[in-house]
Design an enzyme around this catalytic site. Structure first.
Site, PDB file in Angstrom:
ATOM      1  N   ARG A 106      73.295  57.991  66.551  1.00  0.00           N
ATOM      2  CA  ARG A 106      72.211  57.023  66.540  1.00  0.00           C
ATOM      3  C   ARG A 106      72.408  56.010  67.664  1.00  0.00           C
ATOM      4  O   ARG A 106      73.421  55.327  67.715  1.00  0.00           O
ATOM      5  CB  ARG A 106      72.149  56.302  65.179  1.00  0.00           C
ATOM      6  CG  ARG A 106      70.957  55.370  65.043  1.00  0.00           C
ATOM      7  CD  ARG A 106      70.776  54.902  63.618  1.00  0.00           C
ATOM      8  NE  ARG A 106      71.893  54.125  63.117  1.00  0.00           N
ATOM      9  CZ  ARG A 106      71.901  53.517  61.938  1.00  0.00           C
ATOM     10  NH1 ARG A 106      70.869  53.645  61.122  1.00  0.00           N
ATOM     11  NH2 ARG A 106      72.948  52.829  61.538  1.00  0.00           N
ATOM     12  N   THR A 110      68.117  51.469  69.935  1.00  0.00           N
ATOM     13  CA  THR A 110      66.809  51.950  69.483  1.00  0.00           C
ATOM     14  C   THR A 110      66.840  52.493  68.059  1.00  0.00           C
ATOM     15  O   THR A 110      65.796  52.663  67.435  1.00  0.00           O
ATOM     16  CB  THR A 110      66.300  53.070  70.404  1.00  0.00           C
ATOM     17  OG1 THR A 110      67.169  54.217  70.275  1.00  0.00           O
ATOM     18  CG2 THR A 110      66.290  52.617  71.860  1.00  0.00           C
ATOM     19  N   ASP A 202      79.565  52.422  56.215  1.00  0.00           N
ATOM     20  CA  ASP A 202      79.383  53.609  57.044  1.00  0.00           C
ATOM     21  C   ASP A 202      80.153  54.766  56.415  1.00  0.00           C
ATOM     22  O   ASP A 202      81.384  54.745  56.342  1.00  0.00           O
ATOM     23  CB  ASP A 202      79.894  53.342  58.465  1.00  0.00           C
ATOM     24  CG  ASP A 202      79.609  54.499  59.410  1.00  0.00           C
ATOM     25  OD1 ASP A 202      80.274  55.554  59.270  1.00  0.00           O
ATOM     26  OD2 ASP A 202      78.720  54.359  60.265  1.00  0.00           O
ATOM     27  N   ASP A 205      82.876  56.464  58.676  1.00  0.00           N
ATOM     28  CA  ASP A 205      84.059  55.628  58.848  1.00  0.00           C
ATOM     29  C   ASP A 205      84.910  55.596  57.587  1.00  0.00           C
ATOM     30  O   ASP A 205      86.147  55.652  57.651  1.00  0.00           O
ATOM     31  CB  ASP A 205      83.657  54.207  59.234  1.00  0.00           C
ATOM     32  CG  ASP A 205      83.188  54.102  60.673  1.00  0.00           C
ATOM     33  OD1 ASP A 205      83.483  55.031  61.467  1.00  0.00           O
ATOM     34  OD2 ASP A 205      82.534  53.095  61.009  1.00  0.00           O
TER      35      ASP A 205
END
Length: 211
Positions: A106, A110, A202, A205
């Site tokens: 990602r 944006t 996340d 992670d």
């Protein structure tokens, strides 16, 4: 076309294990183990309509006609890297399934997905593809992955995630109304950085101990 409904797998075991995963102090190894266990339960739900055929077998006592899965046309597709956590659990239940991978990251500015890898089995128009990614956040990566699969010839697709945000569901269903979604929970919202709230952080992670 009206959108396929989102199936929330609200089994008590799923919800209990998800709560443990949400806790900030859950260790990496425990997080991975819980994700694999939840993947078993999500897999059970998403594959409940698999086709069966009847074959003759010998039990220790007699011959009987018994059901078994029809063919070997199933493929799990992991959206790298976090999708591998769900993939591993599902493969334990269906070890004969084929596996595909699609690499997307990602863009931090944006929030749009950028593809960097794709590997899929052949005979794509004959297979049921189960696309897995723990988080349906903005929905952009899931939509990009499935649209890429369709360009590669896939026609029968389902999407499985651990958590979904309302914004991600809206984006997904607007782009792919015919693709059913299965999730363990729908959380409140996205924050300004595109993370699901309250979420669990996340997923990649936390699976791999990275930041």
């Amino acid at each position: 076309m009206s959108a396929q409904p989102v199936t929330v797998v609200d089994h008590p075991l799923v919800q209990h294990k998800l709560t443990l995963m949400r806790k900030a102090d859950t260790a990496t190894a425990k997080f991975r183990h819980l994700l694999k266990e939840i993947a078993h339960l999500l897999c059970y739900e998403v594959l409940r309509d698999l086709s069966l055929e009847t074959v003759e077998i010998e039990t220790p006592l007699e011959t009987m006609m018994a059901p078994r899965l029809e063919g070997k046309k199933l493929c799990f597709v992991s959206i790298l890297r976090a999708g591998n956590g769900l993939l591993d659990g599902m493969l334990e239940l269906v070890p004969s399934a084929r596996v595909g991978h699609i690499g997307l990251y990602r863009d931090p500015k944006t929030l749009q997905p950028v593809e960097y890898y794709l590997k899929l089995p052949e005979h794509r128009d004959e297979r049921l593809f189960i696309v897995v990614d723990p988080m349906l956040a903005t929905g952009n990566s899931a939509v990009a992955a499935i649209e890429r699969l369709r360009k590669a010839g896939a026609t029968n697709i389902k999407f499985v995630c651990l958590l979904a945000a309302p914004e991600g569901i809206e984006t997904f269903q607007k782009a792919l109304p015919d693709v059913p979604v299965f999730t363990a929970a729908i959380d409140r919202e996205l924050n300004d950085h595109g993370y699901i709230m309250p979420g669990l952080g996340d997923a990649g992670d936390r699976m791999y101990g990275t930041k």
